[in-house]
Design an enzyme around this catalytic site. Structure first.
Site, short mmCIF file in Angstrom:
data_model
loop_
_atom_site.label_atom_id
_atom_site.label_comp_id
_atom_site.label_asym_id
_atom_site.label_seq_id
_atom_site.Cartn_x
_atom_site.Cartn_y
_atom_site.Cartn_z
N ASN A 2 0.78 -1.08 -0.08
CA ASN A 2 0.12 -0.14 -0.05
C ASN A 2 0.93 1.16 -0.02
O ASN A 2 0.68 2.34 -0.55
CB ASN A 2 -0.79 0.02 1.15
N HIS A 14 -3.06 2.80 -2.29
CA HIS A 14 -4.01 2.15 -1.82
C HIS A 14 -4.77 1.52 -3.02
O HIS A 14 -5.29 0.41 -2.91
CB HIS A 14 -4.95 2.90 -1.05
N ASP A 64 -5.71 -2.56 -3.48
CA ASP A 64 -7.24 -3.11 -3.76
C ASP A 64 -7.00 -4.11 -4.81
O ASP A 64 -7.71 -5.19 -5.01
CB ASP A 64 -8.34 -2.10 -4.00
N GLU A 81 -6.86 -7.73 4.44
CA GLU A 81 -6.17 -8.65 3.84
C GLU A 81 -6.23 -9.93 4.03
O GLU A 81 -5.20 -10.73 3.81
CB GLU A 81 -4.72 -7.83 3.36
N1 LIG Z 1 -5.65 -1.44 -0.27
C1 LIG Z 1 -6.01 -1.70 1.10
N2 LIG Z 1 -5.64 -1.84 2.11
C2 LIG Z 1 -6.21 -2.20 3.28
C3 LIG Z 1 -7.50 -2.73 3.11
N3 LIG Z 1 -7.63 -3.18 4.31
C4 LIG Z 1 -6.80 -3.17 5.17
N4 LIG Z 1 -5.70 -2.63 4.15
C5 LIG Z 1 -4.20 -2.34 4.78
O1 LIG Z 1 -3.59 -3.61 5.02
C6 LIG Z 1 -2.39 -3.29 5.98
C7 LIG Z 1 -2.20 -4.64 7.06
O2 LIG Z 1 -0.94 -4.55 7.31
P1 LIG Z 1 -0.46 -5.31 8.50
O3 LIG Z 1 -1.66 -5.95 9.32
O4 LIG Z 1 0.36 -4.05 9.50
O5 LIG Z 1 0.56 -6.31 8.22
P2 LIG Z 1 1.20 -6.52 6.85
O6 LIG Z 1 1.80 -5.24 6.29
O7 LIG Z 1 0.40 -7.27 5.70
O8 LIG Z 1 2.18 -7.20 7.40
P3 LIG Z 1 2.20 -8.99 7.57
O9 LIG Z 1 0.76 -9.45 7.73
O10 LIG Z 1 2.81 -9.01 9.05
O11 LIG Z 1 3.08 -9.70 6.54
C8 LIG Z 1 -2.56 -2.09 6.45
O12 LIG Z 1 -1.77 -1.30 6.13
C9 LIG Z 1 -4.05 -1.80 5.99
O13 LIG Z 1 -4.25 -0.14 5.77
C10 LIG Z 1 -8.18 -2.58 1.98
O14 LIG Z 1 -9.41 -2.70 1.96
N5 LIG Z 1 -7.67 -2.00 1.04
#
Ligand SMILES: Nc1nc2c(ncn2[C@@H]2O[C@H](COP(=O)(O)OP(=O)(O)OP(=O)(O)O)[C@@H](O)[C@H]2O)c(=O)[nH]1
Length: 343
Positions: free
Chosen positions: A223, A228, A232, A258
């Site tokens: 992201n 963003h 998606d 995610e």
């Molecule tokens: N583009 C997008 N981003 C999302 C959505 N929902 C959640 N996120 C993002 O997903 C990210 C999840 O990050 P983290 O839970 O920190 O984990 P990670 O970076 O995937 O790291 P690990 O899970 O440890 O590998 C966050 O930055 C949220 O803002 C969505 O619907 N769309």
């Protein structure tokens, strides 16, 4: 699934619902009607279960409980639709009540005129004119009945349409709008059905159910680096892979930003693991391109997966918790891998 009840079927349901409704402590209104219509038509297992549990304790449904059931099992839809449906029921029921009242008046008038005519016959009025008057009254009665029938048919059509809207809105409320997969609520419902003692949803075909959780690795970085909107796009691509690999009788859901779940039947742990590995490899091997920037190199997208068997006797929460622990181990172990946690 949409309501496709014939007029005859919806009349049957109406007949079945009304006596049940009238035995409760709640007033007769569109909301209690919706609850009992759903109950008798049998297409809403969670509602049926909740009502049966209440009735098993010999408790009639009062106003508060009826509204709770409606909100929890029927009106989990946007407030606009709920309002429209509620208004629609009011209209339909009012129309039916008016028609019945009209028919009642007409019948009473018909009865009066028959009494009058028989009295006329007794006092030797001209029998010809008496018969003509009788014919007129009969014709009036017939047309009142035809009007009533027409009103009832219109009301039934409107009920069917409203039922369709409720069902469609409920269906929509179980779908994740970004990916088209089942959403968290649909996933929870399916897990609850299973944990509630119905057996795994696909128990008929295969008694072995596995739950796989998948989480996109370093998604925050994706992201932050590409924006963003691209994030998606990645979520949608992962969802597509899960959909492709979902076996018949399974359920693929997006249960968090995610995070995804795949509830699947598998012959044994090896088969479940093989499927999870295929999902992992397919995602790691995909080249997701940014729209309008086809040549740009994007880092590899990977997912970590946690897998566990759903055993009979497990609660839904216990299974999810075990799959979550397996997923955590995959993350801890370096990501882009499958961990199977034996039950
Ligand atoms: N583009 C997008 N981003 C999302 C959505 N929902 C959640 N996120 C993002 O997903 C990210 C999840 O990050 P983290 O839970 O920190 O984990 P990670 O970076 O995937 O790291 P690990 O899970 O440890 O590998 C966050 O930055 C949220 O803002 C969505 O619907 N769309």
């Amino acid at each position: 699934m949409r309501y496709e009840h014939s007029i005859e079927r919806s009349t049957e349901l109406l007949r079945a619902a009304l006596p049940l409704m009238s035995r409760q402590q709640s007033a007769l209104h569109p909301i209690s009607y919706a609850v009992w219509y759903e109950y008798v038509c049998g297409g809403n297992p969670s509602l049926r279960e909740a009502v049966d549990a209440q009735l098993a304790q010999h408790q009639a449904l009062d106003e508060v409980r009826t509204r709770e059931l409606f909100t929890r099992h029927i009106a989990e839809i946007d407030p606009g639709t709920a309002q429209r449906v509620s208004d629609g029921f009011s209209r339909v029921l009012t129309g039916m009540a008016e028609s019945a009242a009209l028919a009642g008046d007409q019948t009473a008038r018909f009865g009066d005129s028959l009494s009058r005519l028989s009295a006329d016959l007794l006092v030797e009025h001209d029998p010809g004119s008496t018969l003509l008057a009788l014919q007129d009254s009969t014709r009036d009665m017939q047309s009142a009945m035809a009007r009533l029938q027409q009103r009832l048919a219109e009301s039934q059509r409107e009920i069917l349409q409203l039922r369709d809207e409720v069902r469609q809105a409920r269906q929509d409320s179980l779908i994740d709008s970004l990916t088209g997969l089942a959403n968290r609520r649909a996933f929870d419902e399916r897990m609850q059905q299973w944990a509630g003692g119905d057996g795994p949803p696909h128990a008929g075909a295969d008694p072995h159910a596995f739950l796989m959780l998948a989480d996109i690795d370093h998604f925050k970085r994706v992201n932050d680096t590409y924006g963003h909107a691209f994030g998606d796009q990645v979520i949608k691509a992962v969802a597509q892979v899960l959909q492709q690999f979902m076996p018949g009788g399974g359920l693929a859901a997006r249960i968090g930003g995610e995070e995804f779940a795949l509830l699947m039947p598998a012959a044994d742990a090896q088969q479940a693991r093989d499927l999870a590995e295929q999902v992992r490899r397919r995602i790691a091997g995909s080249r997701i391109r940014r729209q309008g920037r086809a040549d740009e190199a994007i880092e590899r997208i990977t997912v970590s997966l946690g897998l566990t068997r759903c055993r009979p006797g497990d609660s839904a929460a216990a299974v999810i918790d075990r799959a979550d622990q397996a997923l955590y181990q995959s993350k801890q172990g370096g990501r882009d891998r499958v961990t199977l946690l034996a039950a």
